[in-house]
Design a protein around this motif. Structure first.
Motif, PDB file in Angstrom:
ATOM      1  N   TYR A  82       0.900  -1.173  -0.072  1.00 54.62           N
ATOM      2  CA  TYR A  82       0.057  -0.001  -0.145  1.00 54.62           C
ATOM      3  C   TYR A  82       0.818   1.118  -0.049  1.00 54.62           C
ATOM      4  O   TYR A  82       1.908   1.114   0.691  1.00 54.62           O
ATOM      5  CB  TYR A  82      -0.810  -0.081   1.314  1.00 54.62           C
ATOM      6  CG  TYR A  82      -2.071  -0.997   1.153  1.00 54.62           C
ATOM      7  CD1 TYR A  82      -3.268  -0.797   0.782  1.00 54.62           C
ATOM      8  CD2 TYR A  82      -1.636  -2.255   1.909  1.00 54.62           C
ATOM      9  CE1 TYR A  82      -4.122  -1.725   0.753  1.00 54.62           C
ATOM     10  CE2 TYR A  82      -2.748  -3.079   1.922  1.00 54.62           C
ATOM     11  CZ  TYR A  82      -4.015  -3.011   1.331  1.00 54.62           C
ATOM     12  OH  TYR A  82      -5.038  -3.896   1.519  1.00 54.62           O
ATOM     13  N   LEU A  83       0.146   2.403  -0.527  1.00 51.03           N
ATOM     14  CA  LEU A  83       0.786   3.819  -0.325  1.00 51.03           C
ATOM     15  C   LEU A  83      -0.127   4.496   0.522  1.00 51.03           C
ATOM     16  O   LEU A  83      -1.263   4.359   0.506  1.00 51.03           O
ATOM     17  CB  LEU A  83       0.833   4.448  -1.568  1.00 51.03           C
ATOM     18  CG  LEU A  83       1.668   4.177  -2.521  1.00 51.03           C
ATOM     19  CD1 LEU A  83       1.753   4.682  -4.195  1.00 51.03           C
ATOM     20  CD2 LEU A  83       3.283   4.249  -2.038  1.00 51.03           C
ATOM     21  N   SER A  84       0.588   5.190   1.659  1.00 50.76           N
ATOM     22  CA  SER A  84      -0.478   5.759   2.463  1.00 50.76           C
ATOM     23  C   SER A  84       0.127   7.320   2.673  1.00 50.76           C
ATOM     24  O   SER A  84       1.410   7.329   2.939  1.00 50.76           O
ATOM     25  CB  SER A  84      -0.483   5.181   3.942  1.00 50.76           C
ATOM     26  OG  SER A  84      -1.187   5.761   4.898  1.00 50.76           O
ATOM     27  N   TYR A  85      -0.854   8.118   2.674  1.00 48.94           N
ATOM     28  CA  TYR A  85      -0.427   9.620   2.690  1.00 48.94           C
ATOM     29  C   TYR A  85      -0.985  10.118   3.864  1.00 48.94           C
ATOM     30  O   TYR A  85      -2.339  10.332   3.951  1.00 48.94           O
ATOM     31  CB  TYR A  85      -0.957  10.453   1.624  1.00 48.94           C
ATOM     32  CG  TYR A  85      -0.164  10.231   0.159  1.00 48.94           C
ATOM     33  CD1 TYR A  85       0.486  11.048  -0.379  1.00 48.94           C
ATOM     34  CD2 TYR A  85      -0.441   8.869  -0.474  1.00 48.94           C
ATOM     35  CE1 TYR A  85       1.338  10.787  -1.362  1.00 48.94           C
ATOM     36  CE2 TYR A  85      -0.022   8.688  -1.645  1.00 48.94           C
ATOM     37  CZ  TYR A  85       1.046   9.676  -2.212  1.00 48.94           C
ATOM     38  OH  TYR A  85       1.568   9.485  -3.408  1.00 48.94           O
ATOM     39  N   ASP A  90      -2.151  20.551   8.161  1.00 53.19           N
ATOM     40  CA  ASP A  90      -3.154  20.805   7.267  1.00 53.19           C
ATOM     41  C   ASP A  90      -2.608  21.049   5.756  1.00 53.19           C
ATOM     42  O   ASP A  90      -3.308  21.074   4.844  1.00 53.19           O
ATOM     43  CB  ASP A  90      -4.062  21.985   7.844  1.00 53.19           C
ATOM     44  CG  ASP A  90      -3.488  23.114   7.872  1.00 53.19           C
ATOM     45  OD1 ASP A  90      -2.277  23.256   7.922  1.00 53.19           O
ATOM     46  OD2 ASP A  90      -3.971  24.454   8.254  1.00 53.19           O
ATOM     47  N   LYS A  91      -1.144  21.276   5.752  1.00 54.24           N
ATOM     48  CA  LYS A  91      -0.558  21.281   4.537  1.00 54.24           C
ATOM     49  C   LYS A  91       0.255  20.359   4.041  1.00 54.24           C
ATOM     50  O   LYS A  91       0.808  20.403   2.811  1.00 54.24           O
ATOM     51  CB  LYS A  91       0.032  22.868   4.523  1.00 54.24           C
ATOM     52  CG  LYS A  91      -0.894  24.129   4.722  1.00 54.24           C
ATOM     53  CD  LYS A  91      -0.041  25.340   4.735  1.00 54.24           C
ATOM     54  CE  LYS A  91      -1.028  26.776   4.843  1.00 54.24           C
ATOM     55  NZ  LYS A  91      -0.192  27.602   4.626  1.00 54.24           N
ATOM     56  N   THR A  92       0.695  19.424   5.003  1.00 56.34           N
ATOM     57  CA  THR A  92       1.878  18.459   4.357  1.00 56.34           C
ATOM     58  C   THR A  92       1.496  17.139   4.584  1.00 56.34           C
ATOM     59  O   THR A  92       0.684  16.886   5.719  1.00 56.34           O
ATOM     60  CB  THR A  92       2.881  18.824   5.243  1.00 56.34           C
ATOM     61  OG1 THR A  92       3.464  20.139   5.042  1.00 56.34           O
ATOM     62  CG2 THR A  92       4.218  17.766   4.500  1.00 56.34           C
ATOM     63  N   LEU A  93       1.463  16.212   3.890  1.00 51.78           N
ATOM     64  CA  LEU A  93       1.389  14.805   3.888  1.00 51.78           C
ATOM     65  C   LEU A  93       2.735  13.788   4.107  1.00 51.78           C
ATOM     66  O   LEU A  93       3.703  14.310   3.324  1.00 51.78           O
ATOM     67  CB  LEU A  93       0.426  14.257   2.861  1.00 51.78           C
ATOM     68  CG  LEU A  93      -0.764  14.967   2.370  1.00 51.78           C
ATOM     69  CD1 LEU A  93      -1.487  14.170   1.407  1.00 51.78           C
ATOM     70  CD2 LEU A  93      -1.766  14.733   3.665  1.00 51.78           C
ATOM     71  N   SER A  94       2.733  12.946   4.886  1.00 49.40           N
ATOM     72  CA  SER A  94       3.847  12.113   4.859  1.00 49.40           C
ATOM     73  C   SER A  94       3.430  10.840   3.998  1.00 49.40           C
ATOM     74  O   SER A  94       2.655  10.224   4.301  1.00 49.40           O
ATOM     75  CB  SER A  94       4.144  11.695   6.195  1.00 49.40           C
ATOM     76  OG  SER A  94       5.322  10.734   6.496  1.00 49.40           O
ATOM     77  N   ASP A 134       8.711   9.821   1.605  1.00 51.94           N
ATOM     78  CA  ASP A 134       8.584  11.392   1.174  1.00 51.94           C
ATOM     79  C   ASP A 134       7.777  12.216   1.738  1.00 51.94           C
ATOM     80  O   ASP A 134       6.787  11.715   2.762  1.00 51.94           O
ATOM     81  CB  ASP A 134       8.800  11.603  -0.204  1.00 51.94           C
ATOM     82  CG  ASP A 134       8.982  12.971  -0.761  1.00 51.94           C
ATOM     83  OD1 ASP A 134       9.818  13.681  -0.228  1.00 51.94           O
ATOM     84  OD2 ASP A 134       8.847  13.301  -1.989  1.00 51.94           O
ATOM     85  N   GLU A 135       7.812  13.725   1.882  1.00 48.14           N
ATOM     86  CA  GLU A 135       6.572  14.496   2.304  1.00 48.14           C
ATOM     87  C   GLU A 135       6.139  15.381   1.257  1.00 48.14           C
ATOM     88  O   GLU A 135       6.815  15.639   0.134  1.00 48.14           O
ATOM     89  CB  GLU A 135       7.102  15.315   3.448  1.00 48.14           C
ATOM     90  CG  GLU A 135       7.495  14.687   4.693  1.00 48.14           C
ATOM     91  CD  GLU A 135       7.928  15.557   5.756  1.00 48.14           C
ATOM     92  OE1 GLU A 135       8.041  16.761   5.867  1.00 48.14           O
ATOM     93  OE2 GLU A 135       8.445  14.973   6.832  1.00 48.14           O
ATOM     94  N   LYS A 189      -4.945   7.144  10.301  1.00 45.41           N
ATOM     95  CA  LYS A 189      -5.559   7.505   9.206  1.00 45.41           C
ATOM     96  C   LYS A 189      -4.925   8.382   8.090  1.00 45.41           C
ATOM     97  O   LYS A 189      -4.332   9.084   8.427  1.00 45.41           O
ATOM     98  CB  LYS A 189      -6.888   8.196   9.843  1.00 45.41           C
ATOM     99  CG  LYS A 189      -7.950   7.447  10.606  1.00 45.41           C
ATOM    100  CD  LYS A 189      -8.657   8.478  11.216  1.00 45.41           C
ATOM    101  CE  LYS A 189      -9.521   7.699  12.382  1.00 45.41           C
ATOM    102  NZ  LYS A 189     -10.673   8.657  13.016  1.00 45.41           N
ATOM    103  N   GLY A 190      -5.355   7.922   6.890  1.00 42.48           N
ATOM    104  CA  GLY A 190      -4.823   8.548   5.850  1.00 42.48           C
ATOM    105  C   GLY A 190      -5.317   8.483   4.551  1.00 42.48           C
ATOM    106  O   GLY A 190      -6.469   7.654   4.318  1.00 42.48           O
TER     107      GLY A 190
END
Length: 319
Positions: A82-85, A90-94, A134-135, A189-190
């Motif tokens: 899986y890929l999970s973001y 509120d502006k950045t996802l890992s 990444d971010e 959660k993502g």
């Protein structure tokens, strides 16, 4: 406040440890999984041990309720990759790669920029584990480059051989932000996406050919394609990925486009062709003129059409 203090953001759900204190009231906080975020001292509050002792599990329940992601129904996630973001704020996802299987894999994850690529992470991902790749910036979502993933299954004992496989991913906002689930292994959660292993098998020879596409000889059917009389070499006309390219990469792409179209013009018997390179810092113009000065089958070249292009174009007369 001191380095090592446990703090919570006043306007968010993040908790972490102060790792750096700078002048002007700025601090750096390390939250879960080693992520570090900047903040001002007046935006955080120190968490004392007595608070956890008093509230117990209530504190965690309140934080979960205030999560920026809506609640999702608890469903059993099937085995797989899986890929999970996962939201950091509120502006950045890992971005995480998750291996929710009983098998280890060798992997490589890369961002794709036309004919170029940037490796984000590579190595081995063990069974039932996750790796941060990444971010990503949410405001820059539309400019995210395609993500290219390659996997080679590892057999630690004699067992059925699984073919290597690959997957190229480019998300659309309409589907990406609707796909909210609890990520396996991470337990967070993502935005979750399964990597289908039934994609085409990884053909090493074909992959090398694709990565080198455009660097070798053009296909015969395209060798003598007559170009337009005016070729615009402004980088935004050549690629949508220019914001992620270095100056060297942009110049390389512009010169490759110039050389290709000049060769086509000569091969198809054109008398002249104009290259619009703009003014800028003059580097592209200088490289074009240097290249042209070394060719014998060029009658002459000159800056042209000042009224329309300024001195940002070069006219090439061909013998």
């Amino acid at each position: 406040m001191n380095i090592g203090d446990k703090v919570r953001l006043l306007h968010g759900n993040e908790e972490g440890t102060i790792t750096k204190i700078s002048n002007g009231g700025r601090i750096e906080i390390e939250i879960e999984d080693g992520f570090r975020i900047p903040a001002m001292k007046n935006e955080v509050v120190v968490i004392h041990e007595t608070e956890k002792q008093y509230f117990g599990n209530k504190s965690s329940k309140v934080q979960e309720k205030e999560s920026s992601l809506p609640e999702v129904k608890s469903t059993k996630t099937t085995d797989g990759l899986y890929l999970s973001y996962v939201p950091i704020n509120d502006k950045t996802l890992s971005l995480h790669l998750i291996n929710n299987t009983e098998k280890d894999y060798v992997f490589m994850a890369s961002d794709i920029f036309g004919d170029n690529s940037k490796t984000l992470s590579s190595g081995t991902i063990s069974a039932l584990s996750a790796k941060k790749l990444d971010e990503k910036s949410i405001p820059q979502f539309e400019n995210w480059p395609p993500l290219f993933l390659q996997f080679i299954p590892i057999n630690h004992r004699a067992e059925k051989t699984m073919a290597p496989f690959e997957k190229k991913v480019k998300f659309k906002a309409s589907s990406f932000f609707k796909n909210q689930h609890m990520a396996p292994v991470l337990g967070k959660k993502g935005y979750l996406f399964a990597i289908d292993q039934q994609t085409r098998a990884l053909d090493i020879n074909k992959l090398n050919q694709e990565l080198n596409e455009g660097k070798g000889e053009e296909p015969v059917s395209q060798q003598f394609k007559r170009p337009e009389k005016q070729i615009d070499l402004h980088i935004e006309k050549l690629t949508k990925e220019h914001e992620f390219m270095s100056n060297t990469e942009m110049l390389k792409l512009q010169m490759e486009t110039f050389e290709k179209n000049l060769n086509y013009a000569i091969a198809t018997g054109m008398d002249e062709i104009t290259f619009i390179h703009g003014l800028g810092n003059g580097i592209l113009r200088k490289e074009i003129h240097k290249y042209l000065s070394q060719l014998e089958n060029i009658k002459y070249f000159q800056d042209t059409q000042k009224s329309r292009f300024g001195y940002g174009a070069t006219l090439v007369r061909i013998n």
